[in-house]
Design a protein around this motif. Structure first.
Motif, short mmCIF file in Angstrom:
data_model
loop_
_atom_site.label_atom_id
_atom_site.label_comp_id
_atom_site.label_asym_id
_atom_site.label_seq_id
_atom_site.Cartn_x
_atom_site.Cartn_y
_atom_site.Cartn_z
N CYS A 207 0.85 -1.18 0.00
CA CYS A 207 0.00 0.00 0.00
C CYS A 207 0.89 1.24 0.00
CB CYS A 207 -0.91 -0.01 1.23
SG CYS A 207 -1.93 1.47 1.42
N GLU A 208 0.74 2.08 -1.02
CA GLU A 208 1.56 3.30 -1.15
C GLU A 208 3.03 2.98 -0.92
OE1 GLU A 208 -0.39 7.04 0.44
OE2 GLU A 208 -1.44 5.53 1.64
N PRO A 209 3.62 2.17 -1.79
CA PRO A 209 4.97 1.66 -1.56
C PRO A 209 6.06 2.74 -1.53
CG PRO A 209 4.25 1.18 -3.79
CD PRO A 209 3.06 1.69 -3.07
N ASP A 210 5.82 3.88 -2.18
CA ASP A 210 6.84 4.93 -2.20
C ASP A 210 6.73 5.89 -1.02
OD1 ASP A 210 8.07 4.11 -4.61
OD2 ASP A 210 6.45 5.01 -5.76
N GLU A 211 5.71 5.71 -0.18
CA GLU A 211 5.54 6.58 0.98
C GLU A 211 6.21 5.97 2.21
OE1 GLU A 211 4.16 9.61 1.01
OE2 GLU A 211 3.98 9.42 -1.17
N PHE A 212 6.71 6.84 3.07
CA PHE A 212 7.41 6.39 4.27
C PHE A 212 6.41 6.20 5.41
CE2 PHE A 212 9.67 7.52 8.28
CZ PHE A 212 10.61 6.51 8.28
N TYR A 213 6.16 4.94 5.77
CA TYR A 213 5.32 4.60 6.91
C TYR A 213 6.17 3.78 7.88
CZ TYR A 213 1.13 6.04 4.36
OH TYR A 213 0.18 6.78 3.67
N PRO A 214 6.75 4.42 8.90
CA PRO A 214 7.70 3.71 9.76
C PRO A 214 7.11 2.53 10.51
CG PRO A 214 7.11 5.84 10.70
CD PRO A 214 6.57 5.82 9.31
N PHE A 215 5.78 2.50 10.66
CA PHE A 215 5.16 1.40 11.40
C PHE A 215 4.34 0.50 10.48
CE2 PHE A 215 5.28 4.94 14.69
CZ PHE A 215 6.58 4.64 15.03
N ARG A 216 4.73 0.45 9.23
CA ARG A 216 4.07 -0.39 8.23
C ARG A 216 4.04 -1.85 8.65
NH1 ARG A 216 3.44 0.23 2.63
NH2 ARG A 216 4.77 2.10 2.63
N PHE A 217 5.09 -2.32 9.36
CA PHE A 217 5.24 -3.74 9.67
C PHE A 217 4.92 -4.08 11.13
CE2 PHE A 217 8.16 -2.59 6.22
CZ PHE A 217 7.69 -3.43 5.22
N VAL A 218 4.32 -3.14 11.86
CA VAL A 218 3.97 -3.38 13.26
C VAL A 218 2.63 -4.11 13.33
CG1 VAL A 218 3.43 -2.30 15.47
CG2 VAL A 218 5.24 -1.35 14.03
N SER A 219 2.52 -5.09 14.22
CA SER A 219 1.25 -5.78 14.40
C SER A 219 0.26 -4.86 15.10
CB SER A 219 1.44 -7.05 15.24
OG SER A 219 1.72 -6.72 16.59
N PRO A 220 -1.04 -5.01 14.85
CA PRO A 220 -2.04 -4.17 15.52
C PRO A 220 -1.95 -4.26 17.04
CG PRO A 220 -3.04 -5.32 13.67
CD PRO A 220 -1.65 -5.89 13.84
N GLN A 221 -1.62 -5.44 17.57
CA GLN A 221 -1.52 -5.61 19.02
C GLN A 221 -0.36 -4.78 19.59
OE1 GLN A 221 -1.58 -8.06 16.78
NE2 GLN A 221 -3.49 -9.19 17.15
N ALA A 222 0.81 -4.83 18.94
CA ALA A 222 1.95 -4.06 19.40
C ALA A 222 1.70 -2.56 19.25
CB ALA A 222 3.21 -4.46 18.63
N TYR A 223 1.03 -2.19 18.18
CA TYR A 223 0.70 -0.78 17.93
C TYR A 223 -0.24 -0.25 19.01
CZ TYR A 223 -0.72 3.33 15.15
OH TYR A 223 -0.97 4.60 14.71
N LYS A 224 -1.26 -1.03 19.35
CA LYS A 224 -2.21 -0.63 20.39
C LYS A 224 -1.51 -0.52 21.75
CE LYS A 224 -6.61 -1.98 22.53
NZ LYS A 224 -7.71 -2.99 22.52
N HIS A 225 -0.63 -1.47 22.04
CA HIS A 225 0.10 -1.45 23.31
C HIS A 225 0.98 -0.20 23.40
CE1 HIS A 225 2.28 -2.78 26.82
NE2 HIS A 225 3.43 -2.78 26.16
N ALA A 226 1.67 0.14 22.30
CA ALA A 226 2.52 1.32 22.31
C ALA A 226 1.71 2.59 22.52
CB ALA A 226 3.30 1.40 21.00
#
Length: 238
Positions: free
Chosen positions: A105-124
């Protein structure tokens, strides 16, 4: 050594040469990958505070106990940085890293948390909202969202794209390399403030299939008084 010809076993000189090749490959790739990550942190300075909070919440002792497998936000940031700044364009990597919208998804855009799991993202998000520091910055805004569900993979994974090559040729030291890069970046963000002297300066040049940072692209590294004194204690440092 197990694959050397049985009728012509390696001597001391050959073994030394093979070790140098392995060590040179590690130093070259790791240092260039770390440099690309530093450039990205300079471009997205608010990301530094997020990574600082993740390190403070986790602690280096817990990171060490996990064998370098913790810090999911930093892990994803490193993978996205490497994804957008491939330093080697060999045949496998050339085809595996093409920005394909059908895969990313939008491969040329910088998404630093592209590979974070939803669980880890919610916890953070939870512990950052509860952080006592006034500079606490919960994950918010389009830049720090997970752009596409179902893409959560660790930096060392070789199933989605081949920074580490693939199959039997994949790097067997990638877990060590990942942990070492986290320590390098972690110490930089916890102890220093970093900035590009000239954000518009040319950053890379190509040599054969490799991409290197220009030595003339300078980064200022200044001790952060708040964190260099407070950062991880001596017993909790990498």
């Amino acid at each position: 050594m197990d694959h050397c010809p049985k009728h012509k076993p390696w001597g001391v000189t050959q073994i030394v040469h093979e070790l140098i090749v392995v060590w040179f490959g590690w130093v070259h790739i790791a240092s260039t990958t770390a440099c690309a990550a530093v450039f990205d942190l300079c471009d997205h300075h608010d990301l530094v505070d997020i990574l600082r909070q993740e390190i403070e919440h986790t602690g280096w002792l817990e990171f060490d106990k996990s064998g370098g497998q913790m810090l999911p936000l930093m892990d994803s940031f490193m993978k996205e940085s490497a994804h957008l700044n491939p330093i080697e364009s060999g045949i496998v990597q050339r085809y595996a890293k093409l920005p394909d919208p059908a895969v990313w998804c939008e491969p040329d855009e910088f998404y630093p948390f592209r590979f974070v799991s939803p669980q880890a993202y919610k916890h953070a998000n939870t512990y950052m909202k509860d952080a006592p520091r006034a500079s606490a910055m919960p994950l918010s805004g389009d830049r720090y969202k997970i752009p596409e569900a179902g893409k959560a993979t660790p930096y060392t994974d070789i199933s989605d794209w081949q920074q580490w090559r693939t199959g039997k040729g994949s790097c067997t030291g990638r877990w060590y390399a990942s942990a070492a890069l986290k320590v390098i970046i972690g110490l930089l963000v916890m102890k220093y403030d970093i900035a590009l002297v000239d954000p518009a300066a040319e950053r890379y040049f190509s040599w054969r299939t490799f991409k290197y940072p220009y030595a003339s692209t300078h980064v200022t590294i200044r001790p952060n008084d708040k964190f260099s004194q407070k950062g991880p204690s001596d017993s909790d440092s990498p």
